[in-house]
Design an enzyme around this catalytic site. Structure first.
Site, PDB file in Angstrom:
ATOM      1  N   ASP A 121      -6.057  -4.670  -6.433  1.00  0.00           N
ATOM      2  CA  ASP A 121      -5.913  -3.016  -6.084  1.00  0.00           C
ATOM      3  C   ASP A 121      -4.372  -2.870  -5.733  1.00  0.00           C
ATOM      4  O   ASP A 121      -3.986  -0.957  -6.643  1.00  0.00           O
ATOM      5  CB  ASP A 121      -6.027  -2.910  -4.567  1.00  0.00           C
ATOM      6  CG  ASP A 121      -6.997  -3.820  -3.844  1.00  0.00           C
ATOM      7  OD1 ASP A 121      -7.823  -5.284  -4.602  1.00  0.00           O
ATOM      8  OD2 ASP A 121      -8.148  -3.131  -2.659  1.00  0.00           O
ATOM      9  N   ASP A 160       0.374  -0.967  -0.315  1.00  0.00           N
ATOM     10  CA  ASP A 160      -0.447  -0.141  -0.382  1.00  0.00           C
ATOM     11  C   ASP A 160       0.975   1.364   0.131  1.00  0.00           C
ATOM     12  O   ASP A 160       0.018   2.400   0.234  1.00  0.00           O
ATOM     13  CB  ASP A 160      -1.236  -0.068   1.375  1.00  0.00           C
ATOM     14  CG  ASP A 160      -1.639  -0.651   1.000  1.00  0.00           C
ATOM     15  OD1 ASP A 160      -2.585  -0.902  -0.033  1.00  0.00           O
ATOM     16  OD2 ASP A 160      -2.738  -1.901   2.102  1.00  0.00           O
TER      17      ASP A 160
HETATM   18  N1  GLY Z   1      -7.191  -1.455  -1.023  1.00  0.00           N
HETATM   19  C1  GLY Z   1      -8.675  -1.306  -0.928  1.00  0.00           C
HETATM   20  C2  GLY Z   1      -9.992  -1.828  -0.840  1.00  0.00           C
HETATM   21  O1  GLY Z   1      -9.886  -1.097  -1.525  1.00  0.00           O
HETATM   22  O2  GLY Z   1     -10.879  -1.964  -0.084  1.00  0.00           O
END
Ligand code: GLY
Length: 399
Positions: A175, A113
């Site tokens: 993601d 992240d």
């Molecule tokens: N990246 C985490 C979400 O989209 O909830």
């Protein structure tokens, strides 16, 4: 018809014409940024020196996060967007203050992240100010993120933890495509081709392994770190392993659009356009997806404003990248529809309400019963981003 009736018909036509004025997109953008500016200035007042906003619940409870939360970069990022639109120096100071809170993250290598966190905050800070103090954290965090790449799997590992009941060895979620923007941006800033190469390899492997024939994406693919083969395809935040979790589809659309913007490689444009076509065929009339396209509760289910905002931003970008003029119009029309719905009273908060967030009605993780029908910082961030991109696209397009 009597004279009186002629007059009544004439009057009703004049009134109807007068009342049918649709707010223009510049008017709408102005209105939203006024709300955003007021809300986000007030939000800062309740934040501790090391905390950032996360969400707000209907009972009035506010949730803040520490800097390690995956979404910690969105609040500073939105402040930068508000500054970009308004030029308000007070907002700039808030943006700087909240960006610098994240500085310790440049040494963090525990998950993927870092891209979201550092690019939205420090990336926008450098883009808008050109201040060299933002450069080192960007370079350092991009290098650390790239270290999570394995040439055996061909992808960046998302998480180091394993969820209870799962058997992951090398989990990668869709993601993760979003984190590649930090690698691309830093690759360009510092002339570092190896960062761009990692982004391209990750995007290529994900294109092979994450997508179904109809261009919907799985949420998570688990790899064998020893030989790179795919061990499983699952969901974490979606309705089922085989369903199309709305935010995942949005990350995919945005991710491949962004990869084409940086690399110019046609295969990413094709992938983004195929995802776009799938979405255009499945989005509801108001442009806001249900939290999962395949939920068994539709149409009596929750919508996810965050997925709509991410898609709107990607659709605007894709409209200026596609080679096909009919697609350009379709993408821009969908983005406009989504932005108009999000800017309506149903989704846009009134100043002083909604815990000072901008949008209502997002869904964090339905299976975890977490953040259900609440505001979320990333919905706000991509909404503002989409409006700015829409403005730039329309300002530069031939009329
Ligand atoms: N990246 C985490 C979400 O989209 O909830």
């Amino acid at each position: 018809m009597k004279k009186r009736s002629y007059y009544a018909v004439f009057l009703s036509i004049v009134l109807a014409a007068g009342c049918s004025h649709q707010e223009t997109m510049p008017e709408l953008t102005d209105r939203v940024f006024n709300v955003a500016s007021a809300q986000y200035k007030s939000m800062d007042e309740r934040l501790a020196p090391d905390s950032l906003p996360k969400t707000y619940y209907a009972d009035g409870k506010i949730a803040n996060s520490n800097i390690r939360w995956w979404g910690s970069g969105f609040y500073p990022g939105s402040l930068w967007y508000i500054y970009e639109y308004t030029g308000d120096e007070t907002v700039k100071q808030l943006a700087e203050k909240n960006t610098l809170k994240l500085a310790p993250l440049q040494y963090k290598g525990t998950d993927h992240d870092l891209g979201f966190q550092m690019n939205c905050s420090f990336g926008n800070a450098y883009r808008l100010t050109g201040d060299a103090k933002y450069l080192e954290p960007l370079e350092r965090s991009a290098r650390i993120l790239a270290k999570r790449y394995s040439p055996v799997t061909g992808v960046i590992r998302s998480w180091d933890f394993v969820r209870k009941g799962r058997d992951w060895k090398y989990p990668v979620i869709i993601d993760n495509m979003m984190n590649l923007e930090l690698l691309n941006y830093a690759g360009e800033l510092f002339g570092n081709d190896s960062l761009k190469e990692v982004a391209i390899n990750h995007a290529n492997t994900t294109m092979c392994n994450h997508f179904r024939p109809d261009f919907t994406t799985y949420h998570l693919v688990d790899y064998d770190p020893e030989d790179g083969h795919v061990r499983s395809r699952e969901t974490v935040q979606g309705f089922s392993d085989d369903s199309a979790w709305a935010r995942g589809q949005a990350w995919a659309l945005y991710g491949y659009t962004m990869m084409f913007r940086y690399s110019g490689l046609e295969c990413y444009l094709n992938q983004a356009e195929n995802i776009a076509e799938m979405l255009l065929g499945r989005l509801p009339d108001d442009g806001i997806p249900y939290w999962d396209f395949d939920s068994d509760q539709i149409p009596n289910d929750l919508k996810d404003a965050s997925a709509a905002a991410i898609m709107a931003s990607a659709f605007v970008d894709l409209s200026s990248l596609t080679n096909k003029s009919e697609n350009r119009d379709k993408y821009l029309a969908m983005a406009e529809k989504q932005l108009r719905t999000l800017a309506s009273d149903e989704y846009l908060a009134a100043v002083g309400e909604n815990g000072n967030f901008i949008l209502k009605h997002s869904v964090g993780s339905r299976p975890d019963n977490s953040e259900i029908d609440v505001p979320l910082t990333y919905a706000d961030y991509y909404f503002l981003e989409a409006l700015l991109k829409y403005k730039k696209t329309c300002d530069t397009q031939p009329k």
